[in-house]
Design a protein around this motif. Sequence first.
Motif: not given
Length: 379
Positions: A214-222
């Motif tokens: 439930y914890v991570g980093h925001c990555c671009r959704l392509r």
Amino acid sequence: MHSPFIRLLFLFLIIDRLAEAFDVPCAQKLIGSDCLFDEECYGMNSVCRNSRCTCPTNFEEYDIDERTTVCRLAPAKIGDSCQRDCKPPLLCRDGKCECWGGSIVDGKCVVPCPAGQQLYGVECTRVAHYMQPCEKDSQCVDPFNSCIAGTCQCAPGTTRDTVRGFCYAVCPDGMHPRQTCRRLFINDIDMLENAANTDSCPLGYRCVTYGSPYVGHCCRLRCPYGEPDLSQSCDAGASPDSKCRPLTHFCFTVSEPGWKSSLCCPRPCRDPTPLYVNGQCLSIAHRGDPCQIDQQCEGGITMSCNLGTCQCKLGYHENNDERFPTCTKDCTLEEVASNDRCLAKDQLLGVRCTNPDDPLSIGSILDRVGDIFGNKRGK
């Protein structure tokens, strides 16, 4: 001077508002409950340790009353009163903080640790840096390090900056993440269906997790094709003007159990044949228009392609709205049509989720006030 009756009624109204304000999400658990992840544990500073919701180091499980336990900063001085824990290396014994196993220096408890170890709680434990031997993850003290094959290495989902000498998070497409994030712990299927984002990332990004689910980093959704239209929403509850336009765009969704993220992406086909099906571009058809397959008929949800013409499916009726001839679900007077479902009017607002344990004992207070007035709450 108000009568006792009026004062009791006023108290009842205040407590009823408090009950609403302190509703606890059903998926989250109180201190002492079984758990798998930190995000399940309800309350400030609570964590999941050894499969139990408890308090982190430097905090104490503190009983406010027989039914309510919270995490408070642990007492930190020798002789302080305590219930269960003191700030390490002090130990709580007979309701007082004692320096057990250490030495008192200038009024403070000191526990010297051997070289290569540090104080973790009340014990000295081994510390290891990148590429040093380890036995468990907690020994690897550098950011984004995990104990892999007996050595501290960059954790899965991260990579090593060999020039600056540290591990950092990386997105699946190799790009740097935008910011840290948290997935929302949601088990409600209706909420997942109606929300385009179920994490703390901005629109156009998804939360990629490393280690903790439930914890991570925001990555671009392509998008599979082209660039997303961030002005259009994939929320089922969005207004018609702001929804992702079905004629030229579609909602591209990435989902996992208990989580999803959607983006309004352009279709590979354009007007007058915007529908992309089985490698070919087809036109969008409405009721009475010519067609070849069901999907042309506004997606095939309320209509089917019958004898080359879009017609209403069984259980749907003709409807000439302000845009074009279409079909609407047959519903009773007490229900509202929503795509291919009929919803009761009270379902449009949803059901409030409350914790049956009622940690503030507000339920029992309301019952007692109800007794005074001669009836029980909810009857």
